[in-house]
Scaffold this active site. Structure first.
Site, PDB file in Angstrom:
ATOM      1  N   SER A  78      24.204  11.908 -13.225  1.00  0.00           N
ATOM      2  CA  SER A  78      23.367  10.783 -12.846  1.00  0.00           C
ATOM      3  C   SER A  78      24.099   9.467 -13.128  1.00  0.00           C
ATOM      4  O   SER A  78      25.247   9.327 -12.719  1.00  0.00           O
ATOM      5  CB  SER A  78      22.047  10.892 -13.617  1.00  0.00           C
ATOM      6  OG  SER A  78      21.087  10.048 -13.078  1.00  0.00           O
TER       7      SER A  78
ATOM      8  N   ASP B 213      17.653  16.516  -4.103  1.00  0.00           N
ATOM      9  CA  ASP B 213      17.662  15.371  -5.008  1.00  0.00           C
ATOM     10  C   ASP B 213      17.709  14.045  -4.242  1.00  0.00           C
ATOM     11  O   ASP B 213      18.659  13.800  -3.506  1.00  0.00           O
ATOM     12  CB  ASP B 213      18.900  15.485  -5.913  1.00  0.00           C
ATOM     13  CG  ASP B 213      19.028  14.331  -6.887  1.00  0.00           C
ATOM     14  OD1 ASP B 213      18.061  13.552  -7.031  1.00  0.00           O
ATOM     15  OD2 ASP B 213      20.102  14.211  -7.508  1.00  0.00           O
TER      16      ASP B 213
ATOM     17  N   HIS C  33      18.489  17.185  -9.333  1.00  0.00           N
ATOM     18  CA  HIS C  33      19.420  16.273  -9.974  1.00  0.00           C
ATOM     19  C   HIS C  33      20.228  17.034 -11.032  1.00  0.00           C
ATOM     20  O   HIS C  33      19.657  17.603 -11.960  1.00  0.00           O
ATOM     21  CB  HIS C  33      18.546  15.204 -10.635  1.00  0.00           C
ATOM     22  CG  HIS C  33      19.190  13.885 -10.837  1.00  0.00           C
ATOM     23  ND1 HIS C  33      19.823  13.188  -9.834  1.00  0.00           N
ATOM     24  CD2 HIS C  33      19.254  13.090 -11.930  1.00  0.00           C
ATOM     25  CE1 HIS C  33      20.249  12.033 -10.311  1.00  0.00           C
ATOM     26  NE2 HIS C  33      19.925  11.955 -11.582  1.00  0.00           N
TER      27      HIS C  33
END
Ligand SMILES: *[C@@H]1O[C@H](CO)[C@@H](O)[C@H](O)[C@H]1NC(C)=O
Ligand SMILES: *[C@@H]1O[C@H](CO)[C@@H](O)[C@H](O)[C@H]1NC(C)=O
Ligand SMILES: *[C@@H]1O[C@H](CO)[C@@H](O)[C@H](O)[C@H]1NC(C)=O
Ligand SMILES: *[C@@H]1O[C@H](CO)[C@@H](O)[C@H](O)[C@H]1NC(C)=O
Ligand SMILES: *[C@@H]1O[C@H](CO)[C@@H](O)[C@H](O)[C@H]1NC(C)=O
Ligand SMILES: *[C@@H]1O[C@H](CO)[C@@H](O)[C@H](O)[C@H]1NC(C)=O
Ligand SMILES: CC(=O)N[C@H]1CO[C@H](CO)[C@@H](O)[C@@H]1O
Length: 490
Positions: A164, A396, A422
Site C-alpha cells: 500500500s 482492489d 489489497h
C-alpha cells in the site's frame, strides 16, 4: 483507505481502519518481536543548517539470520508499528536466511518528533523525509549488525518490502537509494498520486458486479433522500449521530462498502443485500446492520475517524493516525475518492470540494495536494527504477494508483480471484479475519496467489545474487554467497 493506528478488539488487532487510509488489518498479537529499539533520527533531512533529532522506533528479528545473508527491511506505513508480525515476509526471511528489521514511520505511533501535532509541527511529515529516514536507518543498522558479528565494513545484501503506501515507499526507496538495496517488493503500491481518484469508485462497481452495485447505488439514493427528510434518524440507524456534517456521514457509508472488496470479503456485504432485494427487506436497514456488525464490529473501524473534531485533535495518541494520514493526503498524494460523474456508487456530494474543505477545516489553512510535484519527483506509473516487483489484487480499488505495465526490470503481476484485494500476495484472503502468515487457502483461487508468490521469490533470489556483481563497491568482503541461493527450496 484510511489505513491504520491500532486498537485492540477482543480477537483481532486492527491497526487503523478506514479505507481512505489504507487500513490494514493488524497481526492480532502474533509477533516475532515487540522489543522496541530506538534510533536518533534527524527531524529535517533537507535543512542545511539545523539538525535537531528525535527518537525513531525500530525492531529487529535475527533468529532466521545466517551470517552474511540478506537483510529484509519491512517498511511500516501510516500507522503505529507495534512490532514485527509473523507474516508472509517472515516466511520469506526464513527461506532466505535473512535478518528482518522494521522502522516505524515518522510521526506515527511512538515516533513523533513533536509532542503536539499542530499543522505547523506536521511540516516534516512527508514521504520524502520518510525515505531519508529509511536510508539513515539502513546505514545505522548495517553498522550495528557488523559490530554484533565483529565484522568491519561488511555490506549485506538488502531487500525492502511494503504494502500500500509502504509499498510505494518500498518502490521509491529502490528508486532514490539504489545503492542501498538490491531490490524491492511493492505490493499494492500506490505509486501514482491521483487528484480526482474516480477510478476508485468505478473499481468498487466492477468488483461488486452489476446486482450488488445496483443495490449499493439504491442505498445511497435512499439515504440521501432520508437525509433531506429525517437526518437524525438515519444517522442514528447507523450509530453515527455524532457526525454533524452529512457528507462525512456519506463518506463513512462509502468506505464501509469499500473495505468488503479491498480486504477480500465481498460476500459478507453482497449476499445480504441481494437477499434483501429478493425478499423485499429494507436495503437501508440491512446495510446498517452490515456497517454496525461488520465495519465497526468485526473489522474494527469507528465513527470517530470521520469526525472533524477528532481529526482536528493535535494531542499525540494511539488514534493520531487519522489526522496524520489526512495531512499526507492533503499535502502530497490526494487520492481524493470523489464520485465519478456517471454511474457512481458513492454520493455525488463526495466531490473535490468536499475533500479540499475537509483539508482546510482540519488543518486550519488552505491546503492543496501537489500531486503533479509528487509524480514529478517519483515518476508516478512511469517510475524509472529497476529491480522492483509490483503486485496487485484484481478486486482492489487501489490498483489504479499502481503501476500498469510489466517490464523485465519492473515486473508487475496481478492476482485474479473473487476475493483478491489489497496486498493479497503478502496477506492472503480474506483479510478479516486475517490469517497472519498470509495463508492463501481461502482465496477463491489459491493457485493464482501461489504462482505470483513463486515469481516474487524468483525475483528476490535473482536480484540478491546479482547485487554483488553490480554493487557500487567492488572491495566489499564476499558476503553474498549465502544469498545466492535460498536456504530452503519451499
Ligand atoms: C488507545 O489506548 C487506549 C488506552 O490505552 C485504549 O483503551 C484504546 O482502545 C486504544 N485505542 C486504539 C485505537 O488503539
Ligand atoms: C573480533 O575480531 C578481532 C580481529 O579478528 C579478534 O581479535 C577479536 O577477538 C574478535 N572479537 C570477538 C568478540 O569475536
Ligand atoms: C477535479 O475535479 C474537479 C471537479 O470536477 C475539477 O474542477 C478539477 O479540474 C479536476 N482536477 C483535476 C486535476 O482533474
Ligand atoms: C484529544 O485526544 C486526546 C487523546 O485521545 C483526548 O484525551 C482529548 O480529550 C481529545 N481532545 C478533544 C478536544 O477531543
Ligand atoms: C453512464 O453509465 C451507464 C451505466 O454504466 C452507461 O450505460 C452509460 O453509457 C453511461 N453514460 C455515459 C455518458 O458515460
Ligand atoms: C478458511 O476458512 C475456514 C472456514 O471458514 C476456516 O475454518 C479456516 O480457518 C480458514 N483458513 C485460514 C487459513 O484462514
Ligand atoms: C501486471 C498487471 O496486471 N498490472 C495491473 C495492475 O493494475 C492495473 C490497474 O488495474 C492494471 O492495469 C494492470 O494491468
Amino acid at each position: 483507505m484510511r489505513v491504520l493506528p491500532g486498537f485492540v478488539l477482543s480477537f483481532l488487532l486492527i491497526s487503523s481502519v478506514e479505507p481512505h487510509r489504507f487500513h490494514l488489518p493488524n497481526a492480532g498479537g502474533k509477533y516475532l518481536t515487540k522489543n522496541e529499539q530506538w534510533l536518533d533520527q534527524t527531524v529535517d533531512h533537507f535543512s542545511p543548517t539545523d539538525h535537531p533529532q528525535f527518537k525513531q522506533r525500530f525492531y529487529e528479528f535475527i533468529d532466521y539470520y545466517q551470517v552474511g545473508g540478506p537483510i529484509f527491511l519491512k517498511i511500516c506505513g501510516e500507522s503505529t508499528c507495534p512490532g514485527i508480525p509473523n507474516d508472509y515476509t517472515a516466511v520469506l526471511a526464513k527461506k532466505f536466511g535473512a535478518a528482518l528489521v522494521s522502522l516505524e514511520h515518522r510521526y506515527y505511533g511512538k515516533s513523533s518528533p513533536f509532542d503536539d501535532l499542530t499543522t505547523h509541527n506536521l511540516r516534516y511529515l512527508s514521504s520524502k523525509q520518510a525515505l531519508f529516514d529509511l536510508a539513515v536507518f539502513r546505514q545505522y543498522y548495517q553498522e550495528s549488525i557488523n559490530v554484533k558479528y565483529n565484522l568491519s565494513q561488511a555490506e549485506n545484501p538488502w531487500f525492502v518490502f511494503g504494502v500500500s503506501y509502504s509499498g510505494a515507499l518500498s518502490a521509491w526507496f529502490r528508486l532514490k537509494f539504489p545503492h542501498l538495496t538490491c531490490g524491492s517488493l511493492a505490493s499494492s503500491a500506490v505509486v501514482l498520486a491521483v487528484y480526482n481518484f474516480t477510478e476508485f469508485d468505478k473499481q468498487i462497481g466492477e468488483s461488486a458486479g452489476p446486482e450488488c452495485k445496483a443495490a449499493l447505488q439504491e442505498i445511497t439514493e435512499l439515504v440521501e433522500r432520508r437525509l433531506q427528510s429525517d437526518r437524525g434518524s438515519v444517522k442514528a440507524l447507523f450509530g453515527a449521530s455524532q457526525l454533524k456534517n452529512d457528507v462525512d456521514f456519506l463518506y463513512l457509508l462509502a468506505d464501509a462498502a469499500v473495505i468488503a472488496f479491498q480486504y477480500g470479503n465481498p460476500d459478507v456485504l453482497c449476499s445480504p443485500l441481494l437477499d434483501a432485494k429478493a425478499t423485499g427487506k429494507s436495503l437501508v436497514e440491512v446495510y446498517a446492520s452490515y456497517v454496525k456488525d461488520y465495519y465497526f464490529g468485526t473489522f474494527g473501524s469507528s465513527v470517530k475517524s470521520y469526525d472533524l473534531q477528532h481529526l482536528k485533535n493535535t494531542t499525540v495518541s494511539n488514534e493520531s493516525g487519522d489526522r496524520l494520514w489526512w495531512f499526507q493526503v492533503c499535502s502530497e498524494v490526494a487520492y481524493f475518492q470523489v464520485a465519478p460523474s456517471n454511474d457512481s456508487i458513492r454520493s455525488s456530494r463526495i466531490d473535490t470540494k468536499y475533500h479540499l474543505d475537509l483539508c482546510k477545516n482540519v488543518f486550519g489553512e488552505v491546503m492543496y495536494p501537489d500531486v503533479d510535484m509528487t509524480n514529478l519527483y517519483y515518476g508516478g506509473t512511469k517510475i524509472a527504477g529497476t529491480r522492483i516487483v509490483f503486485t496487485n489484487g484484481s478486486q482492489d480499488p487501489w490498483r489504479h494508483a499502481s503501476r500498469q505495465i510489466s517490464s523485465p526490470d519492473l515486473p508487475s503481476y496481478i492476482i485474479k480471484c473473487h476475493n483478491c484485494g489489497h496486498g493479497t500476495d503478502l496477506r492472503g484472503c480474506p483479510q478479516s479475519p486475517l490469517s497472519i502468515e498470509g495463508n492463501a487457502e481461502n482465496c477463491t483461487a489459491p493457485d493464482a496467489v501461489h504462482k505470483v508468490r513463486q515469481q516474487v521469490i524468483n525475483h528476490i533470489d535473482l536480484w540478491l545474487s546479482q547485487c554483488k556483481d553490480t554493487g557500487p563497491d567492488d572491495d566489499e568482503p564476499d558476503m553474498f554467497l549465502a544469498s545466492r541461493r535460498m536456504i530452503s527450496s519451499e
